[in-house]
Design a protein around this motif. Structure first.
Motif, mmCIF file in Angstrom:
data_model
loop_
_atom_site.group_PDB
_atom_site.id
_atom_site.type_symbol
_atom_site.label_atom_id
_atom_site.label_comp_id
_atom_site.label_asym_id
_atom_site.label_seq_id
_atom_site.Cartn_x
_atom_site.Cartn_y
_atom_site.Cartn_z
ATOM 1 N N LEU A 131 0.828 -1.207 0.000
ATOM 2 C CA LEU A 131 0.000 0.000 0.000
ATOM 3 C C LEU A 131 0.860 1.254 0.000
ATOM 4 O O LEU A 131 0.543 2.243 -0.683
ATOM 5 N N ALA A 132 1.963 1.236 0.749
ATOM 6 C CA ALA A 132 2.867 2.392 0.761
ATOM 7 C C ALA A 132 3.507 2.585 -0.609
ATOM 8 O O ALA A 132 3.614 3.715 -1.111
ATOM 9 N N ALA A 133 3.939 1.487 -1.225
ATOM 10 C CA ALA A 133 4.517 1.587 -2.567
ATOM 11 C C ALA A 133 3.474 2.061 -3.572
ATOM 12 O O ALA A 133 3.780 2.849 -4.482
ATOM 13 N N LEU A 134 2.237 1.603 -3.407
ATOM 14 C CA LEU A 134 1.158 2.048 -4.291
ATOM 15 C C LEU A 134 0.926 3.549 -4.144
ATOM 16 O O LEU A 134 0.693 4.252 -5.144
ATOM 17 N N ALA A 135 0.993 4.055 -2.924
ATOM 18 C CA ALA A 135 0.822 5.491 -2.706
ATOM 19 C C ALA A 135 1.925 6.283 -3.401
ATOM 20 O O ALA A 135 1.666 7.348 -3.990
ATOM 21 N N VAL A 136 3.154 5.768 -3.363
ATOM 22 C CA VAL A 136 4.267 6.452 -4.035
ATOM 23 C C VAL A 136 4.043 6.474 -5.547
ATOM 24 O O VAL A 136 4.209 7.512 -6.207
ATOM 25 N N VAL A 137 3.663 5.331 -6.110
ATOM 26 C CA VAL A 137 3.423 5.266 -7.555
ATOM 27 C C VAL A 137 2.276 6.195 -7.946
ATOM 28 O O VAL A 137 2.347 6.904 -8.964
ATOM 29 N N THR A 138 1.222 6.215 -7.140
ATOM 30 C CA THR A 138 0.096 7.108 -7.426
ATOM 31 C C THR A 138 0.539 8.565 -7.388
ATOM 32 O O THR A 138 0.138 9.375 -8.241
ATOM 33 N N GLY A 139 1.375 8.903 -6.412
ATOM 34 C CA GLY A 139 1.910 10.263 -6.363
ATOM 35 C C GLY A 139 2.701 10.612 -7.605
ATOM 36 O O GLY A 139 2.580 11.726 -8.151
ATOM 37 N N LEU A 140 3.506 9.672 -8.092
ATOM 38 C CA LEU A 140 4.275 9.911 -9.318
ATOM 39 C C LEU A 140 3.358 10.097 -10.525
ATOM 40 O O LEU A 140 3.643 10.906 -11.420
#
Length: 433
Positions: free
Chosen positions: A55-64
């Motif tokens: 979920l944390a990695a998904l949040a980073v990708v979504t931010g990008l």
């Protein structure tokens, strides 16, 4: 969320997507049955390094993804005078509703030193980020349901075929919507297909999570609610960012905030839920095993089935979903019997009935499934919006919620039947004998 445009070879693309659906399902049927044993074995070696949940990695990708949207808007404002038609004319309607009137974005555009360097923000960056976005979203759901299942799948032979299947489908869609950037996009997607599985496997190798959704009404409903809230957020990201519609964000923001708030609340509840050690009823145990099997089986063909409805032929996609569901039901039945057979042997022998018939109330489970199907049909009929994903998400949520509640009723009825009982009661009887 994408629509087919006017293309020269729609039939060829559809045939290839149908082929990907079939191959993906076959691979899932061959590889996914190994997952339960891998979950029982646990990790072969202890995790090292800091644990980062998907979920944390998904949040980073979504931010990008959203950063790229901002940079794309800056590029269009400075290089193309705010007119995205240089690329929009190659794609169907529903793309490139920019937030060109935003004073913040105009201020950024006016101050950006070399806007020509932002040319890769046109389709190329999104082509790289879309695969990690969807795989991390699926991985997040897996970890919510069972951290062991997430680790087993992300470190199994299922991950490379999933990456290839998703990428081939994305590339076929790119070709169906081909434009001057298509060749670049195909190369970028190929690179992403190599790097993303490595990232996900590394995250899983370091994961130390212990989450496990219990086979209870509260546990399963919290999981289903989390799945629905995440699904809404994924659709918002697709609608506003991956289709370059940053201008829609203001309208979608209330829905996104509500879904995010609901998700945060549900995950807080999930962390407080604990398995009390009591054996669940047979129907609820079956439901949990069914979800476990279905998630493992659907991991590889998920995207092919989704895009098969729009860019392929709907019937193979529907058939694939039915085959996956049937295989999950069979596996769940075996898992339910295997998980309770020691506790119920004595009770079954005393009743003079075969163990499998005593354990699985097939008729009542079928009724629960039919009730869920009816609820799903009603949800589809009432769902608003132009995207079939919204109707599919509503139908899935309605089916699962109704089926879970119905199965809980089945267990309650079974406990009141003379000579019947839960696995816990059967275990007590077996011990007494």
């Amino acid at each position: 969320m994408r629509s087919r445009g006017v293309t020269a070879w729609p039939t060829v693309v559809a045939v290839f997507i149908d082929a990907v659906v079939v191959v993906s399902v076959v691979l899932a049927l061959v590889l996914a049955p190994r997952v339960p044993a891998a979950v029982r074995r646990g990790p072969t070696r202890p995790s090292t390094g800091r644990s980062v949940p998907p979920l944390a990695a998904l949040a980073v990708v979504t931010g990008l993804v959203y950063v790229n949207q901002v940079l794309f808007t800056v590029y269009v404002l400075r290089v193309h005078g705010g007119d995205p038609s240089f690329v929009a004319r190659y794609l169907p309607t529903g793309w490139f509703e920019l937030d060109s009137d935003s004073p913040v974005l105009r201020w950024l555009a006016d101050g950006f030193p070399v806007p020509e360097l932002l040319a890769p923000s046109v389709l190329r960056v999104q082509a790289f980020l879309e695969l990690p976005f969807v795989l991390l979203a699926f991985a997040t759901v897996l970890r919510w349901f069972d951290a062991g299942l997430y680790r087993a799948i992300a470190r199994s032979a299922l991950l490379p075929p999933a990456s290839v299947s998703y990428t081939v489908v994305f590339c076929l869609v790119e070709w169906d919507l081909r434009n001057p950037y298509t060749v670049d996009d195909l190369v970028v997607r190929g690179v992403s297909a190599v790097l993303t599985p490595l990232l996900l496997a590394r995250l899983a190798a370091r994961d130390t999570g212990t989450t496990r959704t219990p086979a209870s009404v509260s546990g399963l409903l919290v999981f289903i609610g989390s799945l629905g809230a995440l699904g809404v957020l994924v659709l918002v990201v697709y609608d506003t960012a991956l289709l370059y519609n940053l201008g829609r964000l203001d309208d979608r923001l209330p829905v996104a905030l509500a879904a995010a708030g609901l998700l945060a609340g549900l995950r807080g509840v999930a962390h407080r839920l604990r398995d009390d050690g009591a054996a669940p009823g047979l129907a609820m145990s079956f439901v949990r095993h069914l979800l476990f099997r279905w998630l493992a089986l659907f991991f590889v063909p998920a995207l092919a089935v989704r895009y098969g409805v729009m860019f392929g032929t709907p019937w193979p996609a529907a058939g694939a979903a039915l085959v996956i569901s049937a295989a999950a039901c069979l596996g769940a039945g075996r898992d339910t019997v295997a998980g309770t057979e020691d506790a119920t042997d004595a009770a079954c022998l005393r009743a003079g009935r075969p163990r499998t018939l005593a354990l699985l109330p097939a008729g009542r489970l079928t009724c629960a499934g039919l009730l869920g199907t009816g609820a799903a049909y009603a949800a589809v009929s009432l769902s608003p919006g132009p995207y079939y994903e919204i109707r599919a998400l509503s139908a899935a949520a309605a089916f699962l919620v109704t089926a879970v509640v119905a199965c809980r009723v089945v267990d309650a009825v079974d406990r009141r039947r003379p000579g019947a009982g839960s696995p816990t009661q059967a275990r007590s009887g077996a011990s007494a004998s």
